[in-house]
Design a protein around this motif. Structure first.
Motif, short mmCIF file in Angstrom:
data_model
loop_
_atom_site.label_atom_id
_atom_site.label_comp_id
_atom_site.label_asym_id
_atom_site.label_seq_id
_atom_site.Cartn_x
_atom_site.Cartn_y
_atom_site.Cartn_z
N LEU A 56 -3.94 6.05 10.21
CA LEU A 56 -3.06 5.08 9.42
C LEU A 56 -1.80 5.70 9.26
N GLU A 57 -0.85 4.96 9.74
CA GLU A 57 0.64 5.42 9.70
C GLU A 57 1.46 4.38 8.70
N LYS A 58 1.14 3.15 8.71
CA LYS A 58 2.00 1.98 7.77
C LYS A 58 0.79 0.92 7.38
N ILE A 59 1.24 0.45 6.26
CA ILE A 59 0.52 -0.52 5.85
C ILE A 59 1.72 -1.65 5.32
N PHE A 60 1.44 -3.01 5.85
CA PHE A 60 2.46 -4.00 5.58
C PHE A 60 1.58 -5.03 4.57
N ILE A 61 2.21 -5.08 3.39
CA ILE A 61 1.51 -6.44 2.38
C ILE A 61 2.24 -7.41 2.44
N THR A 62 1.52 -8.34 2.76
CA THR A 62 2.45 -9.82 2.92
C THR A 62 2.71 -10.53 1.53
N HIS A 63 1.88 -10.32 0.57
CA HIS A 63 2.30 -10.90 -0.58
C HIS A 63 1.36 -10.06 -1.79
N LEU A 64 1.46 -10.32 -3.02
CA LEU A 64 0.82 -9.81 -4.18
C LEU A 64 -0.34 -10.34 -4.89
N LEU A 88 2.24 8.33 5.00
CA LEU A 88 2.23 7.06 5.12
C LEU A 88 3.20 6.11 4.21
N THR A 89 3.66 5.20 4.96
CA THR A 89 4.70 4.13 4.62
C THR A 89 4.04 2.85 4.04
N VAL A 90 4.23 2.28 2.90
CA VAL A 90 3.61 0.94 2.60
C VAL A 90 5.07 0.15 2.45
N TYR A 91 5.00 -1.18 2.90
CA TYR A 91 6.13 -2.10 2.86
C TYR A 91 5.44 -3.46 2.23
N GLY A 92 6.18 -3.89 1.45
CA GLY A 92 6.02 -5.24 0.82
C GLY A 92 6.98 -5.65 -0.08
N PRO A 93 6.57 -6.82 -0.63
CA PRO A 93 7.75 -7.49 -1.79
C PRO A 93 8.02 -6.81 -2.93
N ALA A 94 8.82 -7.23 -3.53
CA ALA A 94 9.16 -6.54 -4.79
C ALA A 94 7.95 -6.61 -5.82
N GLY A 95 7.99 -5.45 -6.49
CA GLY A 95 6.62 -5.40 -7.35
C GLY A 95 5.76 -4.56 -6.83
N LEU A 96 5.55 -4.18 -5.62
CA LEU A 96 4.69 -3.54 -4.81
C LEU A 96 4.54 -2.00 -5.43
#
Length: 307
Positions: A56-64, A88-96
């Motif tokens: 696992l290299e990246k996680i993309f969160i669509t919303h909270l 590991l990098t996690v991407y997502g909206p503000a608040g993540l």
């Protein structure tokens, strides 16, 4: 490059389906795996799958919303026990970041690998020599993003006849030309890559959309994609309910894929009212009436991404 569904249900898990999580396997391309959303129970679903958290290299969160997020703290804290020690990098909206930091701090979880949390507001959020990832805001009750993953074109094959004409033999010069770099021969001549390479191999595009009503950004993110993953929470007979709760019907998902001239559509995020494949078949039939290359997401089933 393929897709593996770890969860396909909306709202809450059922005995038949888990909540949302989708894996993009890039084993041939970069020997890694990317995850889109991480609903409750995702790490247990991984244990039942051929996927490895060590990849696992990246996680993309669509919303909270919880059905897309509640599995994240557990997966992050136990990843190392499954061999996941690489960054590991996690991407997502503000608040993540606040959510992750607070969850790990209050549970006194120890992360013994490099963890980077990147909050974004859309646009280009990642790019390297192989891939770029773009995000755009969709239409949901809270900020919800869709992600467009673009594989960059690959150089064409070396033309053996053209190479022989220049007297170039297998060796370091081959590698340079394959990477798109010009080379200088012993006699001083410069050979440009386009003189000895065939047509570039077109990269693939995968679009993963978060929860959304039909909207313009969903079409833009899906434009020309080889594969679009779109929520289809309800049949179109419940279009008013879908609109009220900021979701889409199967018919609307198909209309988005058609408007974007996408290659294929996989629908997911099904309401719990559709309990078995027989009931889900109605969603598929509805979508196919508009966009014939529509499919239903199935958990623990691998979907190849067409060229």
């Amino acid at each position: 490059m393929d897709i593996y569904f770890l969860g396909t249900n909306a709202g809450v898990p059922t005995l038949q389906r888990n909540v949302t999580s989708v894996a993009l396997r890039l084993l041939e391309e970069r020997r890694t795996m990317w995850l889109f959303d991480c609903g409750e129970g995702t790490q247990q679903q991984v244990l039942r799958s051929p996927l490895k958290l060590s990849k696992l290299e990246k996680i993309f969160i669509t919303h909270l919303h919880g059905d897309h997020l509640f599995g994240l703290p557990g997966l992050l804290s136990s990843r190392a026990y499954q061999g996941g020690t690489s960054p590991l990098t996690v991407y997502g909206p503000a608040g993540l970041k606040q959510y992750i930091d607070m969850s790990l701090e209050l549970s006194q979880s120890r992360i013994n690998y490099e963890l980077d949390v990147v909050e974004h507001g859309g646009g280009l959020i990642f790019e390297d020599e192989q891939f770029k990832v773009e995000a755009a805001l969709l239409e949901h009750r809270i900020d919800s993003y869709g992600y467009r993953v673009t594989e960059k074109d690959k150089p064409g094959k070396l033309d053996a006849e053209a190479m022989a004409k220049y007297g170039i033999r297998p060796g370091p010069l081959y590698g340079k030309l394959k990477r798109g770099e010009p080379v200088e021969l012993e006699d001083g001549r410069i050979v440009q890559p386009q003189e000895v390479l065939g047509e570039p191999k077109k990269g693939r595009i995968v679009t993963v959309l978060g929860d959304t009503r039909p909207c313009r950004n969903a079409v833009l993110l899906s434009e020309g994609a080889n594969l679009v993953i779109h929520e289809a929470t309800f049949l179109h007979e419940l279009a008013e309910t879908a609109h009220e709760y900021h979701h889409s019907t199967a018919l609307q998902a198909a209309e988005t894929a058609k408007a974007a001239q996408a290659g294929g559509l996989i629908m997911t995020h099904f309401s719990s009212r559709y309990k078995d494949m027989e009931q889900l078949q109605e969603l598929l039939d509805e979508a196919k009436s508009v966009f014939p290359n529509s499919m239903l997401a199935e958990e623990h089933v691998l979907f190849q991404i067409p060229c």
